[in-house]
Scaffold this motif. Structure first.
Motif, PDB file in Angstrom:
ATOM      1  N   ASP A 167      22.466   2.385   8.789  1.00 34.42           N
ATOM      2  CA  ASP A 167      23.491   3.384   8.032  1.00 34.42           C
ATOM      3  C   ASP A 167      23.074   4.583   8.063  1.00 34.42           C
ATOM      4  N   GLY A 168      22.238   5.029   8.693  1.00 31.27           N
ATOM      5  CA  GLY A 168      21.935   6.537   8.694  1.00 31.27           C
ATOM      6  C   GLY A 168      21.109   7.133   7.423  1.00 31.27           C
ATOM      7  N   SER A 169      20.855   6.321   6.588  1.00 29.54           N
ATOM      8  CA  SER A 169      20.135   6.867   5.559  1.00 29.54           C
ATOM      9  C   SER A 169      18.604   6.961   5.872  1.00 29.54           C
ATOM     10  N   ILE A 170      17.946   8.035   5.226  1.00 32.13           N
ATOM     11  CA  ILE A 170      16.643   8.257   5.719  1.00 32.13           C
ATOM     12  C   ILE A 170      15.779   7.878   4.712  1.00 32.13           C
ATOM     13  N   ILE A 171      14.620   7.160   4.793  1.00 34.35           N
ATOM     14  CA  ILE A 171      13.691   6.708   3.916  1.00 34.35           C
ATOM     15  C   ILE A 171      12.249   6.987   4.329  1.00 34.35           C
ATOM     16  N   ASN A 172      11.379   7.272   3.286  1.00 35.22           N
ATOM     17  CA  ASN A 172       9.792   7.435   3.315  1.00 35.22           C
ATOM     18  C   ASN A 172       9.192   6.112   2.784  1.00 35.22           C
ATOM     19  N   VAL A 173       8.434   5.397   3.498  1.00 38.29           N
ATOM     20  CA  VAL A 173       7.829   4.190   2.902  1.00 38.29           C
ATOM     21  C   VAL A 173       6.198   4.488   3.231  1.00 38.29           C
ATOM     22  N   GLY A 174       5.410   4.098   2.166  1.00 37.98           N
ATOM     23  CA  GLY A 174       3.890   4.388   2.437  1.00 37.98           C
ATOM     24  C   GLY A 174       3.645   5.866   1.848  1.00 37.98           C
ATOM     25  N   SER A 175       2.488   6.237   2.111  1.00 38.09           N
ATOM     26  CA  SER A 175       2.158   7.788   1.642  1.00 38.09           C
ATOM     27  C   SER A 175       0.899   8.085   2.288  1.00 38.09           C
ATOM     28  N   LYS A 176       0.381   9.254   1.899  1.00 41.17           N
ATOM     29  CA  LYS A 176      -0.910   9.646   2.388  1.00 41.17           C
ATOM     30  C   LYS A 176      -1.936   8.892   1.485  1.00 41.17           C
ATOM     31  N   ASN A 177      -1.774   8.360   0.446  1.00 36.48           N
ATOM     32  CA  ASN A 177      -2.864   7.768  -0.331  1.00 36.48           C
ATOM     33  C   ASN A 177      -3.318   6.387   0.129  1.00 36.48           C
ATOM     34  N   VAL A 178      -4.552   6.298   0.254  1.00 38.77           N
ATOM     35  CA  VAL A 178      -5.354   5.275   0.636  1.00 38.77           C
ATOM     36  C   VAL A 178      -5.073   4.012   0.174  1.00 38.77           C
ATOM     37  N   LYS A 179      -4.883   4.260  -1.416  1.00 37.45           N
ATOM     38  CA  LYS A 179      -4.305   3.246  -2.021  1.00 37.45           C
ATOM     39  C   LYS A 179      -2.829   3.606  -2.587  1.00 37.45           C
ATOM     40  N   ASP A 180      -2.165   2.636  -2.458  1.00 34.69           N
ATOM     41  CA  ASP A 180      -0.592   2.943  -2.851  1.00 34.69           C
ATOM     42  C   ASP A 180      -0.147   1.226  -2.680  1.00 34.69           C
ATOM     43  N   VAL A 181       0.234   0.836  -4.074  1.00 39.64           N
ATOM     44  CA  VAL A 181       0.601  -0.560  -4.244  1.00 39.64           C
ATOM     45  C   VAL A 181       2.218  -0.645  -4.715  1.00 39.64           C
ATOM     46  N   ALA A 182       2.643   0.744  -5.010  1.00 35.99           N
ATOM     47  CA  ALA A 182       3.850   0.616  -5.499  1.00 35.99           C
ATOM     48  C   ALA A 182       5.102   0.144  -4.699  1.00 35.99           C
ATOM     49  N   GLY A 183       5.834  -1.235  -5.092  1.00 35.08           N
ATOM     50  CA  GLY A 183       6.800  -1.708  -4.364  1.00 35.08           C
ATOM     51  C   GLY A 183       6.350  -2.562  -3.274  1.00 35.08           C
ATOM     52  N   TYR A 184       7.349  -3.173  -2.472  1.00 32.11           N
ATOM     53  CA  TYR A 184       7.094  -3.761  -1.188  1.00 32.11           C
ATOM     54  C   TYR A 184       6.663  -3.001  -0.277  1.00 32.11           C
ATOM     55  N   ASN A 185       5.482  -3.613   0.471  1.00 31.63           N
ATOM     56  CA  ASN A 185       4.743  -2.987   1.466  1.00 31.63           C
ATOM     57  C   ASN A 185       5.584  -2.990   3.031  1.00 31.63           C
ATOM     58  N   LEU A 186       6.688  -2.156   2.700  1.00 35.66           N
ATOM     59  CA  LEU A 186       7.803  -1.818   3.818  1.00 35.66           C
ATOM     60  C   LEU A 186       7.192  -1.342   5.224  1.00 35.66           C
ATOM     61  N   ALA A 187       6.289  -0.272   4.987  1.00 30.45           N
ATOM     62  CA  ALA A 187       5.761   0.292   6.067  1.00 30.45           C
ATOM     63  C   ALA A 187       5.038  -0.981   7.087  1.00 30.45           C
ATOM     64  N   GLN A 188       4.459  -1.854   6.329  1.00 28.80           N
ATOM     65  CA  GLN A 188       3.828  -2.926   6.971  1.00 28.80           C
ATOM     66  C   GLN A 188       5.039  -4.024   7.820  1.00 28.80           C
ATOM     67  N   LEU A 189       5.864  -3.972   7.063  1.00 25.21           N
ATOM     68  CA  LEU A 189       7.126  -4.933   7.532  1.00 25.21           C
ATOM     69  C   LEU A 189       7.855  -4.247   8.955  1.00 25.21           C
ATOM     70  N   PHE A 190       7.820  -2.841   8.882  1.00 24.88           N
ATOM     71  CA  PHE A 190       8.497  -2.100   9.926  1.00 24.88           C
ATOM     72  C   PHE A 190       7.535  -2.039  11.257  1.00 24.88           C
ATOM     73  N   ILE A 191       6.262  -1.915  10.700  1.00 27.51           N
ATOM     74  CA  ILE A 191       5.275  -1.853  11.911  1.00 27.51           C
ATOM     75  C   ILE A 191       5.568  -3.054  12.796  1.00 27.51           C
ATOM     76  N   GLY A 192       5.580  -3.020  14.004  1.00 23.92           N
ATOM     77  CA  GLY A 192       5.939  -4.174  14.844  1.00 23.92           C
ATOM     78  C   GLY A 192       7.152  -4.777  14.731  1.00 23.92           C
ATOM     79  N   SER A 193       8.179  -4.328  14.056  1.00 19.60           N
ATOM     80  CA  SER A 193       9.587  -4.816  14.039  1.00 19.60           C
ATOM     81  C   SER A 193      10.638  -4.570  15.166  1.00 19.60           C
ATOM     82  N   GLU A 194       9.811  -4.074  16.335  1.00 17.06           N
ATOM     83  CA  GLU A 194      10.394  -3.794  17.755  1.00 17.06           C
ATOM     84  C   GLU A 194      11.886  -3.017  17.544  1.00 17.06           C
ATOM     85  N   GLY A 195      12.020  -2.375  16.512  1.00 16.23           N
ATOM     86  CA  GLY A 195      13.001  -1.280  16.700  1.00 16.23           C
ATOM     87  C   GLY A 195      14.316  -2.303  16.022  1.00 16.23           C
ATOM     88  N   THR A 196      14.164  -3.281  15.363  1.00 14.92           N
ATOM     89  CA  THR A 196      15.280  -4.129  14.832  1.00 14.92           C
ATOM     90  C   THR A 196      15.619  -3.982  13.532  1.00 14.92           C
TER      91      THR A 196
END
Lengths: 452, 419
Positions: A167-196
């Motif tokens: 929808d055009g919204s911009i979000i940031n997932v994950g962070s510079k922190n080596v440890k970061d367990v806040a919320g779902y790990n969306l970054a890992q969901l997006f990696i390998g999601s092949e642009g879908t």
């Protein structure tokens, strides 16, 4: 006109003449699907506007980096907008305090490596296309490479992402922190999601110190099974090389024919083994590996100069493109099995090749069980083509029986989507569809890939 | 069209590797400016799916240096150079040639007209050029705006006497014939002088065939196959029956054209007789430095000039003719040699490319300049006068007139002189 908005937004970075559309219509699968237009954004804001326009008008959008993928992830199979990320190619920051690089998606993997080298750092994922594939593409496909045996794949080196949603919204997932367990790990969901699921516009990458030294050796075997046994023996001896690659007889012939690199054409298999670490460590590792190789009947050659090392690696990296010399059609698979099963899997492919009278060329990343199984066929011979597809079907079945996966690093895209359910199961595919709908209710992002 | 040519584009597997080596793509970073893109367009054209009717096709297909870096790197040996040339041929059919390229073709087709143009340009140069001739570069900037040249462009003035006017065949039963190439014939005659001097010192006879035509490269590279064919035929007819061991072609681009492109040109026209003749003549064509290296004991006669030099690999010497180590071996005996980074990266001249896209051409050259300066060499040596023209101008623009440029033959000649 339909795309006037994009034309006004991007001016000369909006392209819709046939001459342009044709050049954003293919990738390394060599399949051709014409997009309706091509856009070349320079900022996240522009990507956001493009997506929100596409979402409102329900136009497909396919994000693409350098179009070097093998599964069709960058193809506009349903037309629509080809979203080339190539002009977003800045390395935004190399944070030496935290060993993190912030990059735009269009940065070429190798250009990042060149920028990191003076700092004594590197980004471990190194697909064979590293000199011409983009970080964005690497992340979207969760690319691996020769170094995966020691360092893992792209997902192990991404800490965070900035993405634009459908929808055009911009979000940031994950962070510079080596440890970061806040919320779902969306970054890992997006990696390998092949642009879908989203379009990646920025990535936070973990960096690793360059090893003090590295050395490459080549071990030549007269028997594929002994080569595979050597791989297991090396790992069993608790040595993790930084790369452990194998090349089968047919691949040796092909590449030697093209490059004249002095490969042993009489060999059944070659292992290319690279070790990294302190000078002391690599000497010790190499000696141990050499003994294991010799015990298994190999001839061993250790590279003593950068040139020798480069020529060994150039030959390895050139196998895939040179296969065209054997036949014009190839089913380029990248199956993976637990590494203890490699010999068994290779043997199966040889049986399958015989059964269907097709040529199968195997090479790849023995150290992590990832085998590039290339089924070669003549595209003009329909019977042969049919046999090739039957052989592929059986290769997948055997691979899954051994507890493997149908794709180790290329992704599913269009080339393997019919086989995905066989591996992950019906319920999981349903879940994929629900996830996709949550992120992209109008299915505008890279539709018709992964059966979505 | 000859089946042999088809392999050149059918072998592309669209892997994208050419993107990692192309000097133009390095600056522009878009698919239309790299081999894979060019090949895809040409394949679609051959299949009848596409035509080069868009205005953009000129920009996309002429922004290629024909440096053949992609050909060298391609694991499948896709012949991008011939692909670009074929696409340009179609563009010429559809859009016509730029005016100056038309004039150029007319002049190059006629040796007398060439000589006359050179003579008049020489006379005119008094008023064409500024007086502040850059002696270290042996070049001057233009005084007035000419249609195709930027005013601040440094141009080497024409020599008062051409190579062909200066030299005639020498020695009894000579076994080599010299083809100087237009740039050496009209402008850089001093490079020809150096070669002639070397031959005399080594007591080697030679033929100077004054009826030779332009090799046709600038015309062919523009996509004008018909006129290039006329010139190719003339040169083949002239040299084919000559009883010689070698046809020594001083300019690498001319050598490359005659050795490799002539046969492809005739393949395009399905002219098998001349394909075979071109292939036969190709065996005799050789670069002067390689000729000296392979056939004389010149390496024993070279004395250290005391100069510190670095070497730039001309594209049409290293990549097409595969001459890479021979000049370095000789240079190392004549001077203190330091290898520069990316010595074989194209200088960005590309013939008319440097006229059509001057800014881009200089940008590509500037990367080269950094590499040259990093070696701290006093002299840049190379084996091609077009590279000398390009790099000496780029050095001047960068404010480094202290770095001199020399042709490999000039360095060898100086080194022999010292002995």
């Amino acid at each position: 006109m339909k795309f006037d908005y994009l034309k006004d937004l991007l001016k000369e970075r909006f392209l819709d003449e046939k001459i342009d559309r044709l050049q954003y219509a293919y990738d390394a699968t060599q399949k051709i699907y014409l997009p309706d237009c091509v856009v070349l954004p320079k900022t996240t804001q522009e990507v956001s506007r493009i997506l929100s326009f596409a979402n409102q008008n329900k136009v497909p959008v396919v994000a693409k980096g350098c179009a070097s993928g093998f599964s069709g992830g960058a193809l506009n199979v349903a037309g629509g907008i080809a979203l080339s990320m190539e002009l977003m190619n800045n390395i935004l920051e190399i944070d030496l305090d935290n060993l993190i690089a912030t990059v735009e998606p269009g940065v070429v993997n190798y250009d990042l490596q060149l920028a990191l080298k003076p700092h004594g750092l590197f980004f471990p994922p190194d697909p064979s296309s590293w000199k011409f594939s983009s970080i964005g593409g690497n992340i979207a496909e969760n690319a691996g490479g020769p170094k995966a045996v020691k360092y893992g794949v792209t997902k192990d080196w991404v800490l965070g992402l900035e993405v634009v949603l459908a929808d055009g919204s911009i979000i940031n997932v994950g962070s510079k922190n080596v440890k970061d367990v806040a919320g779902y790990n969306l970054a890992q969901l997006f990696i390998g999601s092949e642009g879908t699921l989203c379009v990646i516009t920025k990535a936070l990458l973990k960096l690793h110190p360059l090893a003090q030294a590295s050395q490459t050796m080549q071990a030549t075997f007269n028997d594929m099974e002994l080569a595979a046994k050597t791989v297991s023996d090396i790992i069993k001896n608790k040595i993790i090389p930084s790369s452990l690659e194998f090349v089968d007889h047919q691949a040796i012939l092909t590449v030697e024919n093209s490059m004249k690199a002095g490969l042993p054409t009489d060999a059944d298999a070659i292992l290319i083994i690279e070790v990294e670490g302190s000078v002391f460590q690599i000497k010790e590792d190499l000696e141990k590996i050499e003994q294991i190789c010799i015990k298994n009947g190999a001839r061993v050659k250790i590279a003593h100069s950068i040139e020798e090392e480069e020529s060994i690696w150039l030959a390895r990296r050139s196998i895939s493109p040179t296969l065209k010399r054997i036949a014009d059609g190839k089913l380029n698979e990248d199956i993976v099995v637990p590494r203890s099963k490699i010999a068994e899997m290779i043997k199966k492919t040889q049986e399958i090749a015989k059964k269907y009278s097709v040529m199968i060329v195997n090479f790849g990343h023995a150290g992590d069980g990832n085998i590039h199984t290339n089924i070669m066929y003549n595209t003009k011979d329909k019977d042969e083509e049919e046999m090739a597809f039957k052989a592929m079907d059986e290769v997948f079945n055997e691979c899954l029986k051994l507890g493997g996966s149908i794709s180790g690093e290329h992704g599913i895209g269009i080339t393997k989507q019919d086989y995905l359910e066989r591996q992950v199961g019906k319920r999981t595919v349903e879940l994929y569809k629900q996830i996709k709908l949550t992120f992209d209710p109008n299915n505008i992002l890279n539709p018709h890939k992964m059966k979505l | 069209m000859d089946e042999r040519l088809k392999k050149e584009w059918e072998s592309c597997v669209k892997c994208g590797l050419c993107r990692s080596v192309c000097p133009v793509f390095r600056e522009l970073r878009q698919e239309p400016f790299v081999a894979r893109g060019h090949i895809s367009l040409l394949s679609d054209f051959i299949k009848g799916n596409f035509d080069f009717d868009s205005e953009k096709s000129k920009d996309y297909l002429y922004k290629c240096l024909l440096c053949t870096t992609c050909v060298e790197a391609c694991p499948n040996d896709s012949g991008t150079d011939i692909i670009v040339e074929l696409a340009r041929r179609r563009i010429v059919e559809l859009h016509g040639l730029a005016l100056y390229k038309k004039v150029m073709a007319k002049i190059l087709l006629n040796r007398n007209l060439m000589d006359l143009s050179a003579l008049s340009a020489n006379v005119l140069s008094l008023f064409l050029f500024n007086k502040n001739v850059n002696t270290s570069r042996q070049s001057a900037s233009l005084r007035i705006k000419l249609p195709f040249f930027d005013k601040d462009r440094l141009i080497p003035p024409l020599a008062p006497k051409t190579f062909y006017n200066k030299y005639k065949s020498y020695g009894e039963n000579p076994r080599i014939s010299i083809f100087p190439g237009c740039l050496i014939n009209y402008t850089y005659v001093k490079i020809g002088d150096a070669f002639i001097n070397i031959l005399h010192k080594l007591n080697i006879g030679y033929i100077v065939e004054k009826k030779a035509s332009c090799c046709g490269a600038p015309i062919y590279f523009s996509g004008n196959f018909d006129d290039a064919r006329i010139l190719a035929k003339r040169n083949i007819d002239l040299f084919y029956d000559q009883s010689i061991d070698y046809l020594v072609v001083l300019e690498p681009t001319c050598a490359s054209m005659m050795k490799f492109d002539y046969s492809k040109l005739f393949m395009y026209f399905d002219d098998e007789e001349y394909v075979q003749k071109a292939l036969k003549l190709a065996e005799k064509i050789i670069d002067p430095v390689k000729y000296l290296y392979d056939n004389t004991n010149i390496e024993e006669k070279l004395k250290d000039t005391g100069l510190t030099v670095t070497y730039h690999d001309p594209c049409h010497l290293k990549r097409t003719q595969k001459v890479k180590n021979e000049p370095r071996d000789l240079i190392k005996r004549a001077a203190h040699f330091t290898e520069m980074k990316e010595a074989d990266r194209c200088c960005g001249n590309g013939g008319t490319f440097s006229i059509d896209y001057r800014d881009l051409s200089l940008k590509i050259a500037s990367r080269k300049i950094d590499n040259i300066l990093n070696t701290k060499a006093q002299v840049l040596v190379t084996g091609c006068s077009a590279c000398i023209m390009q790099l000496s101008e780029a050095l001047h623009i960068a404010g480094h007139d202290e770095v001199k440029t020399l042709h490999t033959l000039e360095l060898i000649n100086q080194s022999l002189k010292g002995g």
